[in-house]
Write a protein that holds these residues in place. Structure first.
Motif, PDB file in Angstrom:
ATOM      1  N   HIS A 130       5.316 -76.065 -55.125  1.00 54.44           N
ATOM      2  CA  HIS A 130       5.820 -76.320 -53.782  1.00 54.44           C
ATOM      3  C   HIS A 130       6.100 -77.804 -53.590  1.00 54.44           C
ATOM      4  N   PRO A 162       1.960 -78.069 -44.281  1.00 48.49           N
ATOM      5  CA  PRO A 162       2.116 -76.675 -43.841  1.00 48.49           C
ATOM      6  C   PRO A 162       1.244 -75.712 -44.644  1.00 48.49           C
ATOM      7  N   TYR A 209       3.768 -66.879 -41.948  1.00 49.10           N
ATOM      8  CA  TYR A 209       4.337 -68.075 -42.551  1.00 49.10           C
ATOM      9  C   TYR A 209       3.340 -68.847 -43.397  1.00 49.10           C
ATOM     10  N   SER A 210       2.116 -68.328 -43.512  1.00 52.81           N
ATOM     11  CA  SER A 210       1.116 -69.127 -44.221  1.00 52.81           C
ATOM     12  C   SER A 210       1.404 -69.117 -45.717  1.00 52.81           C
ATOM     13  N   ASN A 261       1.027 -65.685 -48.553  1.00 50.67           N
ATOM     14  CA  ASN A 261       1.880 -64.652 -49.148  1.00 50.67           C
ATOM     15  C   ASN A 261       3.008 -65.256 -49.975  1.00 50.67           C
ATOM     16  N   ALA A 262       2.789 -66.436 -50.473  1.00 44.40           N
ATOM     17  CA  ALA A 262       3.812 -67.064 -51.307  1.00 44.40           C
ATOM     18  C   ALA A 262       3.794 -66.421 -52.685  1.00 44.40           C
ATOM     19  N   PRO A 286      10.619 -71.151 -52.704  1.00 42.59           N
ATOM     20  CA  PRO A 286      10.977 -71.526 -51.326  1.00 42.59           C
ATOM     21  C   PRO A 286       9.733 -72.039 -50.613  1.00 42.59           C
ATOM     22  N   PHE A 287       9.947 -72.903 -49.611  1.00 41.21           N
ATOM     23  CA  PHE A 287       8.795 -73.381 -48.837  1.00 41.21           C
ATOM     24  C   PHE A 287       8.191 -72.193 -48.099  1.00 41.21           C
ATOM     25  N   PRO A 288       6.930 -71.852 -48.398  1.00 44.08           N
ATOM     26  CA  PRO A 288       6.377 -70.599 -47.869  1.00 44.08           C
ATOM     27  C   PRO A 288       6.180 -70.612 -46.364  1.00 44.08           C
ATOM     28  N   THR A 289       6.065 -71.797 -45.786  1.00 44.53           N
ATOM     29  CA  THR A 289       5.787 -71.832 -44.356  1.00 44.53           C
ATOM     30  C   THR A 289       7.070 -71.933 -43.529  1.00 44.53           C
ATOM     31  N   PRO A 322      10.393 -65.562 -42.596  1.00 40.56           N
ATOM     32  CA  PRO A 322       9.962 -66.461 -43.679  1.00 40.56           C
ATOM     33  C   PRO A 322      10.658 -66.169 -45.002  1.00 40.56           C
ATOM     34  N   SER A 348       9.462 -66.464 -47.847  1.00 43.32           N
ATOM     35  CA  SER A 348       8.584 -65.852 -48.842  1.00 43.32           C
ATOM     36  C   SER A 348       8.567 -64.330 -48.726  1.00 43.32           C
TER      37      SER A 348
END
Lengths: 326, 258
Positions: free
Chosen positions: A207, A228, A321-322, A325-326, B96-99, B145, B147
């Motif tokens: 990230h 974030p 958005y946390s 879950n990436a 991708p930026f997860p937030t 999002p 993600s």
């Protein structure tokens, strides 16, 4: 067309999965630990509630809005208004000071400091966490209080118009909620810093590289990727710190000059906190007085629960958005 | 909008370890150049020297020259941050930026460049997502999002994010290695379209992919583990895969080693 009986279903077979002794023992142990925690929490809540009810049922004034605490009078007078106010205000001051500094230190250790410097700084922070709170209290009373006099006068002179920083008697000693807040800030700094540092370390490299490859500067990488991702962890860290600030006893009792007055001027040597009041009054209290003090402890317990609940809601609200879950 | 890359005498180090040794090559504008070679041969390291991402690893450094048209990326006083704004990059795993929402992901680089006007952002985001063949799939959920997308969609989102800032060069580090064959095909088609505007350099372990998407192919190899990687040869992709000059290249592409 003939009707046929439904095809015979196979009798439900009891499948036995193999369990190994090691697994059984470990799952028993961890389940036991989980149950133990719940039992302890329940025991504390039941104890506090039971004793508190005994005192509050004999109270003649309003427990929540009375300023004075004198359970030995007849009829007894005791209320938590000043204590709740003092506890919350001193903790807010502590958080306002400690959280930005702690996150700053955590970012410095993880992203800015050369490795030779980052290690020692982290070590010093750990040491700060190991200092007993009575030592902080003595340091606060003997060093911080005399040295804050100048800052107090300065704040009163230039920011007195804000009401908050107005000092009714400029010559009074700075044994105020403001001083307590500063001392609490120093005390909760280590835990917020350490937890934040660990959370920030967990931010996946990819990230950060995503931001770097877009041409982000170091600060922009922190703003786009690191903060974030670490946000919910930093909130949790702050809640741990807040929990300590709300309940801190000895340091507050040593520094604060307690009096049953509620004042919006945080530089005035007035007010009190739950724990400070309990430690000050417990020794000379009779059976009934102790129940009354326990009732005030119950209010502190509830305030802490509410604060933690609020923090959970904040973390939950943006879960989608946390980074999880990436 | 696309520039030529001229590399001469480039070596890259991790601490005292030399990862790639004395590489020189020319990469033509508006073409796709593929880097192939066995694991550890330094092709990803070399790719990362082209936008100065190599040096973000502690202890890493670079010797030699990389000219983008006539400007040396390693010249004194060149800011690596501005180099990375000119040379975009797509990574092995979609990141991708997860937030952030899909929209904010694409807009992230634009905002770094100081573009704040809503209308301008809107049109560039739409153009970039269309350019990455993702617009039709996400146009109704730009505020969700990034993600939440599938792996292949996330990778195209990353490509949209990279091309939104209109870089001169687009570097891709094994962009399909984490994707299924259908998503891979979508990305390969996209590469074919993007090369009309950008200079594209792609690292891949998949030789069919190199043969399908690239105009020129560079083969990297290393003598042994612990030895620096070297450029063995670079030529028209067709030639590399039919009639390479060096025996090692032929051995590698025919599967005799590596």
């Amino acid at each position: 067309m003939t009707t046929t009986a439904p095809p015979p279903t196979a009798p439900p077979q009891k499948t036995r999965t193999v369990t190994r002794p090691g697994d059984r023992i470990f799952s028993g142990l961890s389940r036991g630990s989980g149950i133990f925690l719940l039992v302890v929490m329940a025991a504390i809540a039941i104890f506090l509630t039971y004793r508190a009810v005994q005192a509050i049922s004999k109270d003649h004034g309003n427990f929540l809005t009375t300023f004075e605490w004198n359970a030995s009078l007849n009829p007894p007078v005791f209320g938590v208004a000043v204590l709740a106010y003092g506890t919350v205000v001193s903790s807010i001051i502590a958080m306002l000071i400690a959280v930005p500094i702690a996150v700053g230190i955590a970012l410095f250790i993880t992203h800015y400091a050369p490795r030779r410097l980052g290690g020692p700084i982290a070590y010093v922070i750990d040491l700060l966490a190991a200092v007993p709170s009575i030592v902080y209290g003595l340091w606060g009373a003997l060093f911080l209080v005399p040295h804050l006099r100048g800052l107090n006068l300065w704040l009163d002179k230039y920011f007195g118009w804000t009401y908050i920083f107005h000092k009714q008697d400029p010559n009074s000693a700075p044994r105020s909620l403001f001083t307590v807040g500063i001392l609490l800030a120093i005390m909760i700094l280590p835990i917020i810093t350490n937890v934040s540092r660990e959370v920030i370390r967990q931010v996946p490299r990819m990230h950060e590289e995503a931001a770097l490859a877009l041409g982000a500067t170091r600060w922009e990488v922190i703003r786009l990727s690191v903060l974030p991702f670490a946000r919910s962890g930093i909130i949790s860290a702050s809640m741990l710190g807040l929990g300590r600030a709300l309940g801190e006893t000895m340091a507050v009792a040593t520094v604060l000059s307690a009096s049953p007055q509620l004042s919006g001027h945080i530089l005035d040597p007035l007010g009190g906190t739950f724990s400070q009041n309990i430690v000050a009054k417990f020794g000379e209290a009779d059976e009934f007085g102790r129940d009354a003090l326990i009732a005030s402890g119950l209010v502190l317990f509830i305030i802490t629960l509410l604060v933690n609940g609020a923090a959970r809601i904040i973390i939950q609200r943006r879960k989608e958005y946390s980074g999880a879950n990436a | 909008m696309a520039k030529r890359i001229d590399v001469s005498g480039l070596s890259a180090y991790y601490g005292t370890f030399r990862a790639i040794d004395d590489i020189s090559m020319t990469i033509e504008p508006r073409s796709v150049t593929a880097f192939i070679g066995p694991s550890g041969c330094g092709k990803s390291t070399f790719l990362r020297t082209l936008n100065r991402m190599h040096e973000v690893v502690p202890g890493a450094r670079v010797e030699g020259k990389v000219l983008l048209d006539d400007e040396n990326l390693y010249g004194s006083g060149v800011d690596p941050v501005s180099v990375r704004r000119t040379v975009g990059m797509v990574f092995q795993r979609p990141n991708p930026f997860p937030t952030m929402s899909i929209y904010d992901n694409v807009a992230a680089g634009l905002r770094l460049n100081g573009i704040r006007k809503k209308g301008e952002l809107d049109s560039i985001v739409e153009k970039s997502l269309k350019g990455a063949n993702l617009w039709n799939e996400v146009k109704d959920r730009l505020n969700k999002p990034g993600s939440g997308l599938s792996g292949g969609q996330q990778q195209r989102l990353c490509i949209a994010r990279a091309i939104a800032v209109e870089p001169q060069v687009l570097l891709m580090d094994e962009p399909c290695s984490a994707l299924d064959p259908i998503s891979t095909l979508a990305i390969e088609d996209l590469i074919g379209e993007l090369k009309t505007q950008f200079t594209i350099v792609i690292v891949t372990h998949n030789m069919q992919q190199a043969a399908r998407v690239s105009d020129r192919t560079a083969f990297f190899n290393l003598a042994a583990v612990g030895q620096p990687g070297k450029l063995i040869e670079i030529d028209e992709t067709e030639r590399i895969f039919s009639n390479p000059t060096v025996q090692a290249t032929e051995d590698y592409i025919s599967g005799r080693f590596g």
